[in-house]
Design an enzyme around this catalytic site. Structure first.
Site, PDB file in Angstrom:
ATOM      1  N   LYS A 187       0.394  36.132  23.339  1.00 48.50           N
ATOM      2  CA  LYS A 187       0.883  34.881  23.944  1.00 48.50           C
ATOM      3  C   LYS A 187       2.206  35.317  24.578  1.00 48.50           C
ATOM      4  CE  LYS A 187      -0.674  31.525  20.790  1.00 48.50           C
ATOM      5  NZ  LYS A 187      -1.411  30.509  21.678  1.00 48.50           N
TER       6      LYS A 187
ATOM      7  N   ARG B  35     -10.858  28.506  16.155  1.00 46.13           N
ATOM      8  CA  ARG B  35     -12.200  28.239  16.078  1.00 46.13           C
ATOM      9  C   ARG B  35     -12.979  29.224  15.155  1.00 46.13           C
ATOM     10  NH1 ARG B  35     -12.592  27.823  22.314  1.00 46.13           N
ATOM     11  NH2 ARG B  35     -10.360  27.225  21.941  1.00 46.13           N
TER      12      ARG B  35
HETATM   13  N1  BES Z   1      -2.804  27.887  18.171  1.00 44.76           N
HETATM   14  C1  BES Z   1      -3.162  27.850  19.509  1.00 44.76           C
HETATM   15  C2  BES Z   1      -3.124  26.477  20.071  1.00 44.76           C
HETATM   16  C3  BES Z   1      -1.651  25.680  20.200  1.00 44.76           C
HETATM   17  C4  BES Z   1      -0.836  26.252  21.509  1.00 44.76           C
HETATM   18  C5  BES Z   1      -1.278  24.810  19.498  1.00 44.76           C
HETATM   19  C6  BES Z   1       0.264  25.627  21.600  1.00 44.76           C
HETATM   20  C7  BES Z   1       0.050  24.102  19.776  1.00 44.76           C
HETATM   21  C8  BES Z   1       0.834  24.701  20.812  1.00 44.76           C
HETATM   22  C9  BES Z   1      -4.473  28.351  19.509  1.00 44.76           C
HETATM   23  O1  BES Z   1      -4.927  29.487  18.666  1.00 44.76           O
HETATM   24  C10 BES Z   1      -4.537  28.760  20.912  1.00 44.76           C
HETATM   25  O2  BES Z   1      -3.994  29.688  21.112  1.00 44.76           O
HETATM   26  N2  BES Z   1      -5.545  28.205  21.741  1.00 44.76           N
HETATM   27  C11 BES Z   1      -5.646  28.671  22.970  1.00 44.76           C
HETATM   28  C12 BES Z   1      -7.145  28.719  23.450  1.00 44.76           C
HETATM   29  C13 BES Z   1      -7.389  29.395  24.681  1.00 44.76           C
HETATM   30  C14 BES Z   1      -7.214  30.897  24.673  1.00 44.76           C
HETATM   31  C15 BES Z   1      -8.885  28.949  25.106  1.00 44.76           C
HETATM   32  C16 BES Z   1      -4.745  27.618  24.131  1.00 44.76           C
HETATM   33  O3  BES Z   1      -4.726  26.514  23.491  1.00 44.76           O
HETATM   34  O4  BES Z   1      -4.217  28.123  24.804  1.00 44.76           O
HETATM   35 MN    MN Z   2      -4.425  31.301  19.282  1.00 44.85          MN
END
Ligand code: BES
Ligand code: MN
Ligand code: ZN
Length: 506
Positions: free
Chosen positions: A281, A355
């Site tokens: 990230k 997931r």
């Molecule tokens: N934990 C995150 C989702 C999230 C992001 C929650 C920001 C709250 C604030 C999750 O694991 C994630 O990173 N999801 C990705 C999915 C994508 C790679 C398909 C996302 O939402 O960017």
């Molecule tokens: Mn994630």
């Protein structure tokens, strides 16, 4: 917080502070008018002189109260009578409780269950008052050298004018207090940093709840060895880059009359820190990924509340806990893993890890032949884009279950909104190399995440709550909210009610 329900005359009640609701544009409530009469129209005069601003959620302290048993009055504005239903009531309530805990007093009495609401009864109002005072009492200062001075308020009395309502108020207050404490526990777990709140820490929390429950909660922890033996390859793939070992935490509560009654299952996403893994990230705001165990935290908070409320239900709680880190052993984009169900997954993005831990937990839930399964997860940033920070996203393979959850969210005022889970979205998960991919591209990210989970939830009524936008606040108010403990507890209490109606115990 200790509480009691009292039907005494509010003018006579001896209390350090009496909390009195006042409308902006309307007569005093009957119970408040009584108070007014006993104090030579103190409140009425201040209202008519314009010295009291009864705008919604405005609070005003009268540090002394001639003619009354109370030493102080805390007036709380309800705004316009016409508009004063649940939302306004809860706003005024929270403002009053926030002000109350700052006063140098150790007991208070509140007249807030006297406010008439079209669709809510005394039990509901009492529940909300206790939940609110618990939330207002919350502190998280264990890492500060000089914490704020401790709150002195320890006792709250609910003033009820009709004695016939006292039992309902008592029951509501008991539940509200349990729910409030559950919410606060969820907030603490969420607020704890990732270097303390690890998968093993969460497992210890389960063990501790088990001990505190005196046998009501049976706890089983699956470590990495047990998970490998089982074949939980998806869950294990997420923690591969971390020094912290993953855990599957299983808690069972048997409260129903029959041990054979099908249980309701809650499953929480417990990513104790989400760096994104090799699909790292960006740095800005990454600290907030300590909240990525918010789903797990809400399961723990719900367990805590229910251990006090003791519903006659069979329940199973599962937490899938791992830390998502990059290192030489970490799962890489393109890697293919085998899930507990046997389906293979092409991991196209290691940041779509929630997931992966949840799908194995869903498969694990099959062994309980559940009446319903609800998973709770901070799953997608797209949920924030779609719904912002007010509504939790709800997706389900069963419309009745979805309605039950929406309903519970309304009652608890911890609301969710239903999104579609149509077959048309499923093809976004097609993979050239495995049974499915772990991401579905940019469009409808919250829905395709739920589509992924749905492939593992074909044996029971299932719903998914995406709490990415509701589990915590960012900015100056940064901190876990404790959502959706209110919704989950209410959902289960409603199921207990259904069962009692069916068995004719009610
Ligand atoms: N934990 C995150 C989702 C999230 C992001 C929650 C920001 C709250 C604030 C999750 O694991 C994630 O990173 N999801 C990705 C999915 C994508 C790679 C398909 C996302 O939402 O960017
Ligand atoms: Mn994630
Ligand atoms: Zn995550």
């Amino acid at each position: 917080m200790e509480f009691s329900v009292q039907t005494a005359n509010p003018a006579k009640i001896e209390t350090a502070c009496l909390v009195v609701p006042v409308y902006k544009d309307s007569d005093l409530l009957p119970a408040v008018a009584k108070l007014d009469d006993a104090s030579e129209q103190l409140i009425g005069q201040l209202v008519s002189r314009g010295d009291i601003d009864a705008s919604l959620a405005n609070v005003q302290l009268l540090p002394y109260a001639p003619g009354l048993g109370a030493q102080r009055l805390l007036l709380v504005g309800l705004g316009e009578r016409e508009k004063c239903q649940e939302a306004a009531y809860l706003k005024a309530l929270d403002a009053a409780m926030a002000a109350l805990v700052k006063l140098p007093i150790d007991d208070a009495s509140v007249m807030l269950t006297e406010v008439p609401l079209a669709d809510r009864d005394t039990a509901w109002k009492a529940r909300k008052v206790l939940e609110s005072i618990e939330r207002a009492s919350y502190r998280f200062d264990q890492f500060k050298r000089s914490p704020a001075p401790a709150q002195s308020l320890v006792q709250l009395n609910l003033m009820i004018s009709s004695a016939g309502e006292a039992d309902a108020a008592q029951r509501g207050a008991h539940q509200g207090s349990a729910i409030g404490q559950g919410i606060n526990y969820t907030r603490t777990l969420g607020n704890l940093p990732g270097n303390i709140c690890t998968p093993r820490y969460l497992a210890e929390q389960a063990e501790q709840l088990g001990r505190e429950s005196k046998g009501a909660l049976e706890v089983e922890i699956l470590d990495e060895e047990a998970l490998a033996e089982l074949g939980a390859g998806a869950l294990l793939s997420v923690g591969r880059g971390s020094r912290e070992p993953s855990r599957l935490i299983v808690m069972r509560y048997q409260g129903a009359e029959s041990a054979d009654e099908a249980p309701h299952v809650l499953i929480g996403k417990g990513i104790t820190f989400d760096t994104g893994g090799i699909s790292l990230k960006p740095g800005e705001g990454m600290d907030e990924m300590k909240f990525d165990m918010g789903g797990a935290a809400s399961v723990f908070g719900t367990v805590k509340a229910l251990l006090t409320i003791k519903p006659k239900l069979n329940l199973v709680f599962i937490v899938a806990a791992a830390e998502n880190m990059p290192d030489g052993a970490a799962t890489k984009p393109g890697d293919i893993i085998t899930t507990l169900k046997g389906l293979t997954v092409e991991v196209l993005n290691t940041d779509a890890e929630g997931r992966l831990v949840l799908c194995d937990a869903l498969t694990y839930a099959e062994r309980f032949t559940p009446a319903s399964v609800v998973d709770i997860a901070t799953l997608t940033g797209a949920a924030i884009v779609a719904l912002g920070h007010h509504a939790t996203g709800l997706l389900s393979n069963d419309d009745d279950l979805a309605l039950d959850l929406l309903d519970a969210g309304d009652t608890a005022w911890d609301r969710a909104w239903h999104l579609p889970l149509w077959d048309e979205y499923q093809e976004q998960l097609d993979s050239n190399f495995a049974d499915l991919a772990n991401i579905g591209g940019r469009p409808a990210g919250t829905i395709t995440a739920a589509c992924f989970l749905s492939r593992f939830a074909d044996r029971f009524p299932w719903a998914h709550l995406d709490i990415a936008g509701t589990a915590w606040h960012s900015g100056k108010q940064k901190g876990a909210t404790g959502r959706p403990v209110g919704l989950l507890t209410q959902y289960l209490l409603d199921r207990e009610n259904d069962a009692q109606v069916e068995n004719g115990d009610d």
